[in-house]
Design an enzyme around this catalytic site. Sequence first.
Site, PDB file in Angstrom:
ATOM      1  N   TRP A 104       3.096  -6.731 -17.736  1.00 30.91           N
ATOM      2  CA  TRP A 104       2.973  -7.423 -16.519  1.00 30.91           C
ATOM      3  C   TRP A 104       3.588  -6.841 -15.366  1.00 30.91           C
ATOM      4  O   TRP A 104       3.066  -6.790 -14.483  1.00 30.91           O
ATOM      5  CB  TRP A 104       2.932  -8.701 -16.643  1.00 30.91           C
ATOM      6  CG  TRP A 104       2.135  -9.629 -17.516  1.00 30.91           C
ATOM      7  CD1 TRP A 104       2.291 -10.269 -18.628  1.00 30.91           C
ATOM      8  CD2 TRP A 104       0.505  -9.447 -17.437  1.00 30.91           C
ATOM      9  NE1 TRP A 104       1.118 -10.507 -19.311  1.00 30.91           N
ATOM     10  CE2 TRP A 104      -0.014 -10.224 -18.615  1.00 30.91           C
ATOM     11  CE3 TRP A 104      -0.182  -8.924 -16.420  1.00 30.91           C
ATOM     12  CZ2 TRP A 104      -1.565 -10.482 -18.606  1.00 30.91           C
ATOM     13  CZ3 TRP A 104      -1.811  -9.096 -16.465  1.00 30.91           C
ATOM     14  CH2 TRP A 104      -2.314  -9.890 -17.628  1.00 30.91           C
ATOM     15  N   ASP A 174       7.995 -13.032 -10.760  1.00 28.00           N
ATOM     16  CA  ASP A 174       6.529 -13.351 -11.165  1.00 28.00           C
ATOM     17  C   ASP A 174       6.928 -14.469 -12.497  1.00 28.00           C
ATOM     18  O   ASP A 174       7.425 -14.150 -13.702  1.00 28.00           O
ATOM     19  CB  ASP A 174       5.709 -12.215 -11.838  1.00 28.00           C
ATOM     20  CG  ASP A 174       4.632 -12.743 -12.733  1.00 28.00           C
ATOM     21  OD1 ASP A 174       4.212 -14.145 -12.892  1.00 28.00           O
ATOM     22  OD2 ASP A 174       3.862 -11.737 -13.211  1.00 28.00           O
ATOM     23  N   LYS A 198      -0.604 -21.860 -17.229  1.00 27.84           N
ATOM     24  CA  LYS A 198       0.308 -22.116 -18.432  1.00 27.84           C
ATOM     25  C   LYS A 198       1.124 -23.286 -18.495  1.00 27.84           C
ATOM     26  O   LYS A 198       1.160 -24.130 -19.142  1.00 27.84           O
ATOM     27  CB  LYS A 198       1.434 -20.814 -18.630  1.00 27.84           C
ATOM     28  CG  LYS A 198       0.595 -19.491 -18.819  1.00 27.84           C
ATOM     29  CD  LYS A 198       1.336 -18.130 -18.452  1.00 27.84           C
ATOM     30  CE  LYS A 198       0.573 -17.085 -18.347  1.00 27.84           C
ATOM     31  NZ  LYS A 198      -0.276 -16.734 -19.063  1.00 27.84           N
TER      32      LYS A 198
HETATM   33  N1  PMP Z   1       2.047 -12.176 -15.111  1.00 22.97           N
HETATM   34  C1  PMP Z   1       2.359 -12.663 -16.303  1.00 22.97           C
HETATM   35  C2  PMP Z   1       3.721 -12.897 -16.721  1.00 22.97           C
HETATM   36  C3  PMP Z   1       1.396 -13.243 -17.095  1.00 22.97           C
HETATM   37  O1  PMP Z   1       1.623 -13.844 -18.325  1.00 22.97           O
HETATM   38  C4  PMP Z   1       0.140 -13.219 -16.729  1.00 22.97           C
HETATM   39  C5  PMP Z   1      -1.007 -13.656 -17.355  1.00 22.97           C
HETATM   40  N2  PMP Z   1      -1.061 -13.926 -18.746  1.00 22.97           N
HETATM   41  C6  PMP Z   1      -0.230 -12.389 -15.408  1.00 22.97           C
HETATM   42  C7  PMP Z   1       0.654 -12.042 -14.822  1.00 22.97           C
HETATM   43  C8  PMP Z   1      -1.663 -12.227 -15.039  1.00 22.97           C
HETATM   44  O2  PMP Z   1      -2.218 -13.428 -14.619  1.00 22.97           O
HETATM   45  P1  PMP Z   1      -3.508 -14.043 -14.114  1.00 22.97           P
HETATM   46  O3  PMP Z   1      -4.544 -13.987 -15.277  1.00 22.97           O
HETATM   47  O4  PMP Z   1      -3.375 -15.382 -13.505  1.00 22.97           O
HETATM   48  O5  PMP Z   1      -3.976 -12.949 -13.084  1.00 22.97           O
END
Ligand code: PMP
Length: 362
Positions: A104, A174, A198
């Site tokens: 991520w 994030d 989450k």
């Molecule tokens: N950052 C992290 C730490 C994540 O766990 C996730 C999704 N699992 C995301 C970003 C992406 O999130 P989204 O699907 O809401 O775009």
Amino acid sequence: MIATRIYNFSSGPAVLPQPALEEAQRHLMALPGVGMSVLEISHRSKAFEDILARAEASLRELAGVPADYAVLFLQGGASLQFSMVPLNLLAPAATADYVITGSWSEKAAAEARRVGQVHVAASTRADRFTRIPRQEELSLTPGAAYVHITSNNTIEGTQWHALPDVGDVPLVSDASSDILSRPLAVGRHGLLYAGAQKNLGPAGLTVVIVRRDLLSRTPGDLHTMLRYTTHAENGSLYNTPPVFAIYLLGLVLDWVRGQGGPEAMARTNARKAAKLYAEIDRSGFYRGTARRESRSLMNVTFRLPTEELEARFVAGATAAGLDGLAGHRSVGGIRASLYNAFPEAGVDALVGFMQDFERRNG
Ligand code: PMP
């Protein structure tokens, strides 16, 4: 009749607190005193304005958001924030520092590179993202636009247990997979963002908490919907917000408050994760993938001796009512996500299943 609920270890969208779901169910046909469903009312109605104001007030209270920070309810997921953060905060000639601790953070950095200069302040890729870098490993750019971290690495199962010291440079985090799982220290950040699916509520809502002085950086020619200022100036009501997700966020926050707030959540989360890590460490059969000092309390990742055994483990667990344990498709293995709403009894059930599985296959 309420259908039987199994233990849901999904990494997100993830298990929600049952009292929040029950209240939403009770009031789905008509909100008390409104006579219409929250799904059917105008986002400009008094009823929805109250729901929005309550959700924001609860988040401010529980996360300890100082008055000089704006709270924004947006859409587009955390992934859109990978773009909105640099589009608003990073001038083309300026440099942003990114600490790369997993896929991520790599995705976040890739979007920032389209906007300005990115300096990788540290990366643990060479260690297959099994750990969080130490403070002395960070090579920070003096005067950087911001420093970006991923506070919990959902896929790799690692978590920052102390925030890095970045001096006067705004820290951007994030926090998608650990927001409100512990006290937040908002005041040490320039900006925090999190997809709700989450720890906060259903998918479709993204929360951004941003220090107001940073809003002056938004370039004048940036598209309206991509500007933090648009949403800050309009109280997250510039266009139709994700009304149901915001409503449910309010109910989830009521539940968090009832549990004793983030401090109490942190204690429970530490106890849940410790039980699972103790079982992993007890046995030579299971092997944790993250280094001990970097282990996540939210996403517990581990391996079995072979992929064949892992497939059998996941199938057997599913049959036993323990769902969502397969690791992310990019890394394989097993991942147990233990967000705030995941019940401790589910951890006990998983530990029991692991002991039984090892006896039969070890
Ligand atoms: N950052 C992290 C730490 C994540 O766990 C996730 C999704 N699992 C995301 C970003 C992406 O999130 P989204 O699907 O809401 O775009």
